[in-house]
Design a protein around this motif. Structure first.
Motif, mmCIF file in Angstrom:
data_model
loop_
_atom_site.group_PDB
_atom_site.id
_atom_site.type_symbol
_atom_site.label_atom_id
_atom_site.label_comp_id
_atom_site.label_asym_id
_atom_site.label_seq_id
_atom_site.Cartn_x
_atom_site.Cartn_y
_atom_site.Cartn_z
ATOM 1 N N SER A 119 43.108 9.651 39.865
ATOM 2 C CA SER A 119 43.383 10.547 41.150
ATOM 3 C C SER A 119 43.344 12.163 41.486
ATOM 4 O O SER A 119 42.497 12.514 42.732
ATOM 5 C CB SER A 119 44.964 10.564 41.413
ATOM 6 N N ILE A 120 42.846 13.032 40.705
ATOM 7 C CA ILE A 120 42.875 14.289 40.607
ATOM 8 C C ILE A 120 41.189 14.745 40.573
ATOM 9 O O ILE A 120 40.206 14.918 41.247
ATOM 10 C CB ILE A 120 42.609 14.974 39.496
ATOM 11 N N ARG A 121 40.479 13.295 40.424
ATOM 12 C CA ARG A 121 38.851 13.749 40.456
ATOM 13 C C ARG A 121 38.290 12.860 41.440
ATOM 14 O O ARG A 121 37.733 13.884 42.566
ATOM 15 C CB ARG A 121 37.804 12.450 40.007
ATOM 16 N N MET A 122 39.072 12.368 42.563
ATOM 17 C CA MET A 122 39.146 12.434 44.296
ATOM 18 C C MET A 122 40.190 13.218 45.437
ATOM 19 O O MET A 122 39.347 13.160 45.365
ATOM 20 C CB MET A 122 39.459 10.759 44.276
ATOM 21 N N ASP A 205 50.856 15.300 37.675
ATOM 22 C CA ASP A 205 51.401 14.883 39.446
ATOM 23 C C ASP A 205 51.704 16.115 39.791
ATOM 24 O O ASP A 205 52.545 15.788 41.223
ATOM 25 C CB ASP A 205 52.306 14.551 38.724
ATOM 26 N N VAL A 206 51.078 17.049 39.723
ATOM 27 C CA VAL A 206 50.683 18.538 40.421
ATOM 28 C C VAL A 206 49.888 18.023 41.784
ATOM 29 O O VAL A 206 48.242 18.358 41.235
ATOM 30 C CB VAL A 206 50.863 19.875 40.150
ATOM 31 N N SER A 336 55.043 10.978 41.999
ATOM 32 C CA SER A 336 53.520 10.342 41.144
ATOM 33 C C SER A 336 52.084 11.102 41.628
ATOM 34 O O SER A 336 51.830 11.761 41.995
ATOM 35 C CB SER A 336 54.219 9.288 41.792
ATOM 36 N N THR A 337 51.847 10.498 41.083
ATOM 37 C CA THR A 337 50.099 10.749 41.563
ATOM 38 C C THR A 337 49.510 10.419 41.842
ATOM 39 O O THR A 337 49.204 10.606 43.483
ATOM 40 C CB THR A 337 49.470 11.011 39.619
#
Length: 354
Positions: A119-122, A205-206, A336-337
């Motif tokens: 999720s963070i990579r995208m 989740d930030v 949530s992520t």
């Protein structure tokens, strides 16, 4: 319940009690006023205790913190041993030397949480150059506690070969070991990333706005030393309620309040601090509340964390989503992520979010 709601209830109850005094002589108005003042006043005190105490230690508005039974006082439950003997089994030792980042962002994440990393990579982690400043995002983790350790390790090695953004040390990855994870992170930064101007720790989740973050840090020119900022809490009470997740007994930490520290959801440090944290940790008994522990290290160093130029850009409590408002923030703790990804996608849907 917000502070506004608490105060509003207090106002309404006072109005009700005066009406009752006028309509009934069964109870005196003074007694009504006493009841009406005590009940909402107590609620307000409880609310303030929650927001300044528990939220400062791990944002309880997002998660349930109170248990039905007292937390068992097992040996070592609150005092976290940190033997400084951990080794990295997945590493990126040359990444800062090769990319020369302006900031390196460290995301603590459990080894099995591939979804959070993707999720963070995208989303915000895909932004490698912002305002001509190089950004490096790394995920830091320990060993998995489940039985599929061998299978998971093979997946992690494959993931590392694909993305080159994993750091894994050989401590057991658990909530109670967050302080160990934090200090291992400081060891890595001290050894491998002196080329950067800043480091940042951010929870998975930030929601992070890289442009606003870089603009804030560039405005600090020249790069400060002994610098730590984020959502800074002052005189946060030590929780003594044994039913609370963040309970600390007096023999582990005798003071009633913690020194000032930025909440662990997101903080930024200058790269001279990791080695200083490591040195001071030799003289301070670690506790399992990792952000408060860094505040204890800062206190021994004689350093007070710095308020960011605009504290309102760091947000813990979720508000009703508004694209214009959210686009002006630096960091906000989401539920949530998935929610973090959804907000990020909407903010970047247009070049003019407002």
């Amino acid at each position: 319940m917000s502070r506004h709601s608490v105060l509003k209830r207090r106002e309404c109850k006072l109005h009700y009690c005066c009406s009752s005094c006028a309509s009934s002589r069964q109870m005196s108005c003074k007694k009504w006023l006493l009841v009406c003042l005590l009940v909402p006043g107590t609620a307000l005190l409880l609310y303030l205790s929650l927001t300044k105490g528990e939220a400062a230690q791990r944002y309880p508005l997002q998660k349930q913190q109170i248990t039905d039974t007292p937390i068992e006082e097992e040996p070592g439950l609150y005092h976290v041993a940190y033997p400084r003997e951990y080794k990295f089994i997945i590493d990126q030792p040359k990444i800062c030397e090769e990319q020369k980042p302006f900031i390196v962002v460290m995301v603590p994440v459990p080894p099995g949480d591939t979804d959070a990393r993707n999720s963070i990579r995208m989303t915000w982690g895909r932004e490698k150059v912002v305002e001509d400043k190089v950004v490096v995002v790394l995920f830091i983790m320990g060993l998995n506690s489940e039985n599929d350790e061998g299978t998971l390790q093979e997946r992690l090695r494959n993931e590392s070969r694909q993305y080159n953004d994993l750091l894994q040390s050989n401590f057991l990855d658990s909530y109670r070991n967050l302080t160990i994870k934090t200090m291992v992170m400081m060891e890595w930064l001290s050894t491998n990333c002196q080329q950067a101007s800043f480091a940042m720790k951010v929870d998975a989740d930030v929601l992070l706005n890289m442009n606003n973050l870089i603009n804030m840090l560039v405005s600090l020119n020249p790069v400060p030393t002994n610098y730590m900022t984020g959502l800074v809490w002052y005189a946060s009470p030590v929780i003594r309620n044994p039913f609370n997740k963040f309970f600390l007994p007096h023999d582990v930490y005798p003071k009633d309040t913690f020194p000032p520290y930025p909440l662990g959801m997101c903080y930024i440090i200058s790269l001279d601090l990791p080695q200083k944290f490591i040195q001071e940790s030799k003289h301070i008994r670690p506790i399992y509340i990792e952000d408060a522990y860094l505040g204890m290290c800062l206190e021994r160093l004689g350093i007070v964390p710095t308020k960011p130029p605009n504290m309102e850009q760091f947000v813990v409590a979720l508000t009703q989503y508004n694209r214009c408002y959210y686009s002006g923030l630096i960091a906000i703790l989401t539920a949530s992520t998935n929610q973090m990804s959804s907000f990020w996608a909407d903010i970047h849907l247009t070049n003019s979010p407002c």
